[in-house]
Write a protein that holds these residues in place. Structure first.
Motif, PDB file in Angstrom:
ATOM      1  N   ASP B 103      40.198  37.310  34.550  1.00  0.00           N
ATOM      2  CA  ASP B 103      39.847  37.770  35.890  1.00  0.00           C
ATOM      3  C   ASP B 103      38.575  38.624  35.812  1.00  0.00           C
ATOM      4  O   ASP B 103      38.455  39.502  34.950  1.00  0.00           O
ATOM      5  CB  ASP B 103      41.024  38.584  36.435  1.00  0.00           C
ATOM      6  CG  ASP B 103      40.699  39.217  37.767  1.00  0.00           C
ATOM      7  OD1 ASP B 103      39.729  38.767  38.409  1.00  0.00           O
ATOM      8  OD2 ASP B 103      41.424  40.151  38.169  1.00  0.00           O
ATOM      9  N   THR B 105      37.315  40.403  38.508  1.00  0.00           N
ATOM     10  CA  THR B 105      37.217  41.307  39.655  1.00  0.00           C
ATOM     11  C   THR B 105      36.552  42.632  39.271  1.00  0.00           C
ATOM     12  O   THR B 105      35.682  43.138  40.001  1.00  0.00           O
ATOM     13  CB  THR B 105      38.621  41.588  40.237  1.00  0.00           C
ATOM     14  OG1 THR B 105      39.282  40.346  40.421  1.00  0.00           O
ATOM     15  CG2 THR B 105      38.529  42.305  41.564  1.00  0.00           C
ATOM     16  N   SER B 126      37.919  32.507  44.372  1.00  0.00           N
ATOM     17  CA  SER B 126      39.013  33.396  43.968  1.00  0.00           C
ATOM     18  C   SER B 126      40.366  32.757  44.253  1.00  0.00           C
ATOM     19  O   SER B 126      40.485  31.829  45.044  1.00  0.00           O
ATOM     20  CB  SER B 126      38.955  34.712  44.761  1.00  0.00           C
ATOM     21  OG  SER B 126      37.674  35.248  44.724  1.00  0.00           O
ATOM     22  N   GLY B 130      42.724  36.830  41.289  1.00  0.00           N
ATOM     23  CA  GLY B 130      41.456  37.332  40.797  1.00  0.00           C
ATOM     24  C   GLY B 130      40.267  36.473  41.192  1.00  0.00           C
ATOM     25  O   GLY B 130      40.388  35.471  41.900  1.00  0.00           O
ATOM     26  N   ILE B 131      39.095  36.917  40.722  1.00  0.00           N
ATOM     27  CA  ILE B 131      37.847  36.185  40.912  1.00  0.00           C
ATOM     28  C   ILE B 131      37.510  35.588  39.557  1.00  0.00           C
ATOM     29  O   ILE B 131      37.620  36.284  38.541  1.00  0.00           O
ATOM     30  CB  ILE B 131      36.722  37.136  41.372  1.00  0.00           C
ATOM     31  CG1 ILE B 131      37.178  37.926  42.605  1.00  0.00           C
ATOM     32  CG2 ILE B 131      35.455  36.356  41.673  1.00  0.00           C
ATOM     33  CD1 ILE B 131      36.173  38.985  43.033  1.00  0.00           C
TER      34      ILE B 131
END
Lengths: 371, 411
Positions: B103, B105, B126, B130-131
């Motif tokens: 992730d 983020t 996303s 998460g991104i």
């Protein structure tokens, strides 16, 4: 002393045996297991570091032969059938023709032999690239007629969507049963002539049963609930040409060796008996080339079943009209992450190649033992 | 057991590599796109003098071959430090789903990416958890290309929607022996299809196809295939033999009037063919999609188990930064996803694309991996094949719905 020799021989063979066991048979086993699993149907497991895969029975195979989306696989099987047929006929015919021509004691035979054999030395990927250029719609082969003042050809060699000799996929069991019935009828007839009446009777009964089942429209077997048309994709003509160009020189070399093996005395004897030159070939030479033809068919047949690189180079991997199972196996596994389905296609290919090779290996092994 | 052994051996090999300060960047940018990647790598090496960047490229447009190589490496437990991937579902459906990505983020917040990337973009790269990647460039898929002077000579205008194209533009051009719309090899059919679908369905229903709220067998969605078929009747019949560049050549050469292609075509016409944007070639949103920007993006992510994780995070920092993006995109012929890039560095086409990027509604591309997982995308080629060989809109729609169910699209 003797047992010592054996031990040494065994130890010498051991490394290659172990490697074969792992890298050939182990991996075949692994592929067979994967083809019976669900690897790829769950995206959280498809490419996990340690994928958890479960047994799924014959689901992948059932999907390949009856699923809606897998129409492409079924057309690929049809493509392979036609490709193999024309490739074998073309290569054997051209190879035999060239060999007979070279057998006429031509001058500079060695030079011609090398020239004809040369394409065999190329990789399929090279052959494919060269022929792709030659078969472009606005160049190469299509503009050849302009050299003699004729209009250029318009044929779209590799990209035409034309399909001929169409049939319904649901009639495939009938075709197969029919083919089996014809073969059995032939065997029954031979057995009858040899005088093995019981065997002939059994085979005749099978013939009638299978034939009747086929004629009745194969009751009890429905592949698809709707008609699905398949046929010969004309785009394969160009690929057959390239493949024949590459492999006919090799077939010529095989036949040439066979022709040199025919004793001159036999030919002389036939000529003395009044046979024409055509008759010598028809009745003396060609029958003696039978085993060569069989070997050539086996070698060429398994090449055509697993062909991949030639088509990749000529038409690309995404051109569905020129698709074959080996290409689809790659696409399914590495593009769609459907590893189990890719493995199932691999197993279908393995079975097809095995049906060609195994009887040949068995008969040739038996021959060796007898000797 | 064997697998564990392989992982262990790979770890041993790679720990050796880490000691020397290396970072391996895996991508499919070779050839024309190579210099843009090189520019990024030079920037990185200037910042990290002690680290060697291993530029691992596998050629093949759209990553067709690179993705296969990456899969075998990842399955063998040998991930590169960072790899190129189409942002969106192509990454999420394959690698995030398999729990192989980290992730990002934290990185996004730390570097202020949250404020400079459009919120729709961040949403589409996303999941709830998460991104997943840092987009380095943005390409637009729904662009109609033409030569303005040629259109004047033929007496046609840019069609506002597909029905105008089919009823008015197409017959007018066919009478003059001009191909109204030129298409190339198979994937360009999928590329055209997504623009047609967007035009016919509108943004909401188009997005509905991908989140599962609109069925492919919906009458509206079936009608897309009918329109698509009518458009194909206006296209060249030798499409399968043409690369997208050759298709563009036909528009430039005056044999064909229009071409729907992503805006890498602008890069090709400016850099390779030396044409001036606006004079040598013109562009418009593909018919019926004015005000909508269908995007696709190359991005870099951080695989779990990256041998040089710190180096990879620094790489991602650079990839998302304004200097990194402006160095890369001006050479690649794409725009930066950042809303604060220095537009004076870009050519006329890219400036107009950047303006649209900040003002238009954004939707993701199917053919280039944004909105649907790889499994669906790959099988969609078969749907296209079914349509091309049967010409039946219903058969294609049923097949599309069958693979949507089978692959769990939108779940």
């Amino acid at each position: 002393m003797r047992s010592n020799d054996r031990l040494v021989a065994f130890l010498m063979l051991l490394p290659s045996l172990v490697l074969l066991a792992i890298f050939v048979y182990g991996f075949i086993g692994r592929t067979a297991w994967v083809s019976l699993s669900n690897w790829g149907s769950d995206p959280t497991q498809a490419l996990a570091l340690d994928p958890q895969i479960a047994f799924a029975g014959l689901a992948n195979y059932r999907k390949l032969f009856t699923g809606i989306i897998d129409v492409r696989f079924r057309q690929d099987l049809v493509n392979t059938f036609f490709f193999t047929l024309f490739f074998l006929v073309g290569t054997l015919g051209l190879g035999l023709g060239l060999a007979i021509l070279l057998d006429q004691k031509v001058r500079m035979e060695g030079l011609f032999r090398t020239i004809f054999l040369f394409p065999f030395a190329l990789a399929f990927i090279v052959t494919g690239t060269v022929w792709r250029w030659m078969l472009q719609p606005q160049g190469g082969v299509n503009v050849l007629p302009e050299l003699v003042g004729l209009p250029p050809l318009e044929f779209r060699w590799l990209t035409t969507r034309q399909q001929i000799w169409q049939f319904d996929w649901n009639s495939v069991p009938a075709f197969l049963a029919g083919a089996a019935a014809v073969t059995l009828a032939f065997m029954a007839w031979r057995a009858w002539r040899r005088g093995t009446r019981v065997r002939a009777g059994v085979q005749a009964a099978w013939t009638v049963g299978l034939g009747g089942w086929a004629v009745a429209g194969t009751p009890g077997v429905t592949l698809l609930p709707y008609p699905e048309m398949h046929g010969f994709n004309v785009a394969f003509v160009g690929i057959v040409i390239a493949a024949v160009w590459q492999m006919s020189g090799y077939t010529m070399a095989l036949y040439l060796a066979g022709l040199r093996g025919v004793p001159e005395e036999l030919r002389e004897a036939a000529r003395v008996d009044g046979a024409s030159e055509f008759g010598v070939y028809r009745h003396v030479v060609l029958p003696l080339l039978g085993p060569i033809t069989l070997s050539a068919m086996i070698i060429l047949g398994h090449i055509s079943l697993k062909i991949f690189d030639l088509i990749w180079a000529m038409a690309g991997s995404d051109n569905a009209t020129t698709d074959v199972p080996a290409l689809l196996m790659y696409l399914r596994s590495f593009r769609a992450n459907a590893f189990a389905e890719g493995a199932a296609i691999a197993m279908v290919l393995l079975i097809m190649v095995a049906t060609v090779i195994v009887p040949y290996l068995r008969s040739s092994l038996r021959g060796e033992v007898r000797r | 057991m064997v697998q564990r052994l392989i992982v262990w051996m790979a770890a041993l090999l790679l720990s050796g590599a880490m000691a020397q300060g290396e970072i391996e960047i895996f991508s499919w940018w070779a050839g024309d796109e190579g210099p843009a990647l090189e520019a990024l790598i030079e920037l990185y090496e200037a910042q990290h003098a002690d680290t060697d960047v291993i530029n691992a490229t596998v050629t093949g447009g759209s990553g067709v071959n690179a993705r296969a190589v990456l899969k075998t490496r990842m399955l063998g437990g040998d991930p590169p430090d960072s790899f190129q991937v189409h942002a969106g579902q192509e990454l999420i459906g394959t690698w995030v789903a398999a729990n192989r990505m980290e992730d990002l983020t934290g990185l996004f917040e730390e570097e202020g990416f949250m404020d400079v990337f459009p919120s729709t973009l961040i949403e589409q790269i996303s999941t709830e958890d998460g991104i997943w990647s840092v987009p380095v460039n943005i390409h637009r898929s729904n662009v109609l290309w033409f030569v303005p002077g040629n259109l004047d000579a033929w007496g046609v205008t840019v069609p506002a929607d597909w029905s105008e194209f089919i009823d008015v533009t197409c017959p007018a051009l066919q009478m003059q022996d001009v191909t109204p719309l030129v298409l190339g090899e198979n994937w360009t059919h999928n590329h055209l299809w997504e623009s047609v679908a967007l035009a016919e369905l509108g943004v909401e229903a188009y997005n509905g196809l991908w989140d599962g709220t609109v069925a492919f067998t919906d009458p509206e969605a079936v009608a897309v295939w009918e329109t698509f078929g009518a458009i194909l009747d206006c296209a060249n019949d030798d499409a399968a033999g043409l690369s997208w560049q050759q298709a563009t050549d036909r528009v430039v050469g005056g044999e064909a009037a229009f071409n729907v292609m992503g805006d890498w075509a602008a890069g090709y016409m400016v850099t390779t063919l030396n044409l001036d944007p606006g004079e040598g070639f013109g562009w418009a949103a593909s018919p019926g999609t004015d005000g909508v920007f269908m995007w696709l993006s190359d991005s870099f992510g951080l695989p779990v188990g990256a041998p040089n994780r710190d180096g990879a995070v620094d790489w991602l920092r650079l990839v998302g930064s304004q200097p990194g993006q402006d160095a890369f995109n001006t050479l690649k012929g794409s725009i930066s996803p950042r809303l604060d890039s220095d537009l004076s560095l870009y050519n006329a086409y890219l400036q107009s694309a950047a303006a649209d990027w900040s003002e238009n509604e954004l939707v993701g591309s199917l053919a280039h991996g944004t909105v649907a997982k790889e499994t669906f995308m790959s099988e969609f080629a078969t749907v296209m094949e079914i349509f091309l060989s049967t010409g039946s809109a219903d058969a294609a729609a049923n097949a599309a719905q069958a693979i949507a169910n089978q692959t769990g699209l939108g779940q």
